[in-house]
Design an enzyme around this catalytic site. Structure first.
Site, PDB file in Angstrom:
ATOM      1  CB  SER A   1     -55.567  23.514  31.173  1.00  0.00           C
ATOM      2  OG  SER A   1     -54.737  23.255  30.045  1.00  0.00           O
TER       3      SER A   1
ATOM      4  CE1 TYR B   1     -51.243  26.317  33.598  1.00  0.00           C
ATOM      5  CE2 TYR B   1     -51.497  24.519  32.023  1.00  0.00           C
ATOM      6  CZ  TYR B   1     -51.888  25.761  32.506  1.00  0.00           C
ATOM      7  OH  TYR B   1     -52.918  26.429  31.892  1.00  0.00           O
TER       8      TYR B   1
HETATM    9  C1  BGC Z   1     -52.025  26.969  28.440  1.00  0.00           C
HETATM   10  C2  BGC Z   1     -51.733  27.579  27.099  1.00  0.00           C
HETATM   11  C3  BGC Z   1     -51.649  26.519  26.027  1.00  0.00           C
HETATM   12  C4  BGC Z   1     -52.881  25.636  26.070  1.00  0.00           C
HETATM   13  C5  BGC Z   1     -52.786  24.495  25.079  1.00  0.00           C
HETATM   14  C6  BGC Z   1     -53.255  26.119  28.323  1.00  0.00           C
HETATM   15  O1  BGC Z   1     -53.564  25.554  29.555  1.00  0.00           O
HETATM   16  O2  BGC Z   1     -52.214  27.981  29.403  1.00  0.00           O
HETATM   17  O3  BGC Z   1     -50.515  28.314  27.188  1.00  0.00           O
HETATM   18  O4  BGC Z   1     -51.575  27.110  24.757  1.00  0.00           O
HETATM   19  O5  BGC Z   1     -53.043  25.123  27.360  1.00  0.00           O
HETATM   20  O6  BGC Z   1     -51.556  23.829  25.146  1.00  0.00           O
END
Ligand code: BGC
Length: 284
Positions: free
Chosen positions: A169, A182
């Site tokens: 991410s 996360y």
């Molecule tokens: C998340 C999304 C978020 C994106 C940017 C991702 O890792 O799962 O929910 O919109 O990051 O912030």
């Protein structure tokens, strides 16, 4: 009174074919019942790969992905497993070998969010996100590498002994208030990926990450129910559109193919520029 149509962010990308860069390859995709996992699995199939579709809690979603894989003319095998449980990962990989005879590509995609303000976050919320999003990627990568080493290199299939793509991410480098479990897991994926990449390069096992920004997934659509919420999100995206799961799928096809054979230990941001500090575009 006529009901107002619910707001849906526009999809600006026309349907277009995917190049057959993965003919004859076998891919395992975790978390393939929806969202990015679904998009990647379908793109790999369109590029010529047979796919094991792993899911945890959504068998109908996984079956829908399987139908799309079959529609692309490829084989799909749906397997339930919790990627955080060692024995379940091992038996999933055994099913893959039974069904397809080998693994060429692992897409380490499964991920969850359990959000909370920092001082309210429970140990259980912390632990489950670390278990799925980070330990799950370790377990699946380790099993895949064991198989890759047994298989060796077959240049008629690919120049590499195997390919691992970690789906991470933008939050592997952008801190995220209210989501520390996360972000910590995603930051961890970066050095998990780079350390495996460093260790396994001499074997020609290729290891990279894709770090998506805001993609059209069920998780994100829940938050984007009004034009205002979409406008707020676009203020964080220099390229000014929502990402599609297919955007990630196309990147994964290339990264899994011999076209990217010299790309190793890299983080590919598929994010419309989200990591470019857009708030500095004017000012600073
Ligand atoms: C998340 C999304 C978020 C994106 C940017 C991702 O890792 O799962 O929910 O919109 O990051 O912030």
């Amino acid at each position: 009174m006529a009901k107002e149509k619910p707001f849906v962010p526009p999809n600006e990308m026309p349907p277009r074919p995917i190049q057959p860069l993965l003919t004859g390859q076998k891919a395992l995709v975790t978390g393939a019942s929806k969202g990015i996992g679904e998009g990647v699995a379908v793109a790999l199939a369109q590029a010529g790969a047979d796919v094991l579709l792993n899911y945890f809690s959504d068998p109908e979603g996984a079956e829908k992905t399987a139908e799309k894989v079959r529609k692309a003319g490829r084989q799909a095998l749906v397997v339930q497993a919790d990627v955080a449980v060692e024995e379940e990962v091992q038996s999933m990989v055994a099913r893959m070998i039974e069904a397809f005879g080998r693994i060429d590509i692992l897409i380490n995609n499964s991920g969850i969010q359990l959000n909370a303000p920092f001082d309210k976050m429970t140990l259980a919320q912390w632990q489950r996100v670390i278990d799925i999003n980070l330990t799950g990627q370790f377990l699946c990568a380790r099993e895949a590498v064991r198989v890759f080493k047994r298989q060796g290199i077959d240049k008629s299939i690919s120049y590499a002994m195997g390919k691992i793509i970690h789906i991470s991410s933008v939050h592997d480098i952008i801190p995220w208030a209210g989501h520390v479990n996360y972000a910590a897991a995603k930051g961890g994926i970066m050095l998990l990926m780079k350390s495996i990449a460093q260790e396994l390069a001499p074997l020609r096992i290729r290891v990279n990450s894709i770090s998506p920004g805001a993609i059209r997934t069920p998780m994100n659509l829940e938050k984007l129910t009004t034009p205002e919420s979409y406008r707020d999100l676009l203020s964080l995206i220099p390229y000014k559109r929502l990402g599609e799961a297919e955007d990630v799928g196309r990147a994964a096809v290339w990264l899994a193919s011999d076209d990217s054979d010299y790309v190793h230990g890299a983080v590919l941001y598929v994010d419309g520029g989200m990591v470019l500090y857009p708030e500095f575009a004017s000012g600073g």
